[in-house]
Scaffold this motif. Structure first.
Motif, PDB file in Angstrom:
ATOM      1  N   THR A  92      -3.994   0.601  -2.978  1.00 20.63           N
ATOM      2  CA  THR A  92      -3.871   1.243  -1.671  1.00 20.63           C
ATOM      3  C   THR A  92      -2.440   1.609  -1.308  1.00 20.63           C
ATOM      4  OG1 THR A  92      -5.819   0.005  -0.933  1.00 20.63           O
ATOM      5  CG2 THR A  92      -4.459   1.043   0.761  1.00 20.63           C
TER       6      THR A  92
ATOM      7  N   GLU B 163      -1.126   5.410  -0.956  1.00 21.33           N
ATOM      8  CA  GLU B 163      -0.639   5.911   0.329  1.00 21.33           C
ATOM      9  C   GLU B 163       0.704   6.613   0.161  1.00 21.33           C
ATOM     10  OE1 GLU B 163      -0.645   2.456   2.790  1.00 21.33           O
ATOM     11  OE2 GLU B 163      -2.749   2.707   3.406  1.00 21.33           O
TER      12      GLU B 163
ATOM     13  N   ILE C 128      -5.683  10.587   0.700  1.00 22.16           N
ATOM     14  CA  ILE C 128      -5.748   9.506  -0.274  1.00 22.16           C
ATOM     15  C   ILE C 128      -7.048   9.540  -1.073  1.00 22.16           C
ATOM     16  CG2 ILE C 128      -6.782   7.787   1.274  1.00 22.16           C
ATOM     17  CD1 ILE C 128      -4.821   5.739   0.049  1.00 22.16           C
TER      18      ILE C 128
END
Length: 345
Positions: free
Chosen positions: A55, A59, A69
């Motif tokens: 993540t 990002e 994303i």
């Protein structure tokens, strides 16, 4: 018009993806007792599984590429990304892909590995795409078209109009491999993802970012295509060290200085090679290497090797007879190469 649902393998559409412990509970920073993933509980900084969706890294990439994303997939090198694409959309012993040799050899290897026919349509003598011939060779079974741009081993950017024609005419997926995109000023095809729903773009941190050792490849496509690939990717395909190293590299500005140095050295090397008596042709390059045609590739390769310089002999590749591929080194390494070349007879 492309129908993505018709391209996905039936078993992939029907499968339920594996859900790891870190997919079900992601917040490792929470003040909790983690007894869910069969991990070693003793702190080593690496005793916990990595974020399976990467993540934080995604990002950062999403912000820099100005893409959502959910249009980003990360792989263990571009090779894993390419393999996932083939396995998601091509039925073994039934479907086919189309490639444009001379080009990156892994496309053909992955076709063989997955029992997929590889239809090869050679590039022209100056390494451009013959669009009419490509469209003529496409079969109903052809799901994927691979285009390497800048191309390896020739180094040239593929004509934008030719690629656009293929995107409009081919009702399968067009995968543009941009491993060397950072060494050219041309706009990345990632900027046109919303224009062409059948467009996929792969890139890497191995070249311009100097991170070949961490094995990180990226894929950009529609959110629907990325969702298919996420469905079949291994749960922890990007380890914690790779994720952290990539974040650090993307946050600093050193890469631009290194790319600038490589571009300067590319011009210097090309100019110097022009005076070498055994160099018959120097192909224009938009990559971090130069392809040259010489009088005898095997002879010149062996001569350099005996003096401690390793280049790539590409003479066995289609359209690359008596061609050598030279990667740009540091200024000192390039000077060493040129000094040696001037002593050859």
């Amino acid at each position: 018009m492309m129908n993505l649902n018709n391209l996905i393998r039936k078993n992939i559409k029907a499968m339920k993806p594996y859900s790891s412990a870190r997919d079900e509970f992601k917040d490792l920073k929470a003040d909790m007792v983690f007894l869910d993933a069969n991990e070693n509980p003793f702190e080593t900084t690496l005793n916990r599984y990595p974020d399976p969706q990467q993540t934080a890294l995604k990002e950062l990439i999403s912000k820099q590429k100005e893409l959502p994303i959910n249009q980003v997939l990360l792989g263990n090198g571009s090779d894993e990304v390419l393999d996932l694409i083939v396995r998601a959309f091509c039925e073994p012993n039934q479907d086919s892909i189309l490639t444009l040799p001379p080009t990156y050899g892994m496309y053909g290897v992955l076709a063989q590995l997955n029992s997929i026919e590889n239809i090869e349509v050679p590039l022209s003598k100056d390494f451009n795409i013959n669009v009419d011939q490509v469209l003529k060779q496409v079969k109903p079974s052809t799901k994927l078209l691979f285009i390497c741009s800048p191309n390896n081993p020739s180094g040239n950017i593929m004509d934008v109009n030719a690629v656009t024609r293929l995107l409009k005419a081919f009702d399968g997926l067009v995968v543009i491999d941009e491993a060397y995109i950072d060494f050219t000023t041309i706009e990345s095809w990632t900027q046109r993802l919303n224009t062409f729903p059948n467009l996929m773009v792969t890139q890497t941190l191995s070249k311009a970012y100097g991170l070949a050792g961490i094995r990180l490849g990226t894929c950009y496509a529609s959110k629907e295509i990325i969702a298919v690939l996420n469905k079949i990717k291994p749960p922890y395909n990007i380890n914690s060290l790779t994720q952290q190293a990539a974040i650090e590299a993307l946050q600093n500005n050193e890469v631009s200085d290194q790319v600038s140095s490589i571009l300067r050295e590319r011009e210097k090397l090309a100019n110097a090679l022009a005076s070498c008596f055994f160099v018959k042709k120097i192909y224009p390059s938009d990559a971090n290497f130069i392809l040259i045609k010489v009088d005898d590739a095997n002879k010149r390769y062996d001569e350099l090797l005996r003096h401690g310089i390793v280049i790539r002999n590409r003479t066995t590749q289609l359209g690359c007879e008596n061609c050598l591929r030279i990667s740009l080194g540091t200024p000192a390494e390039n000077k060493q190469l040129l000094t040696l070349l001037n002593t050859l007879k």
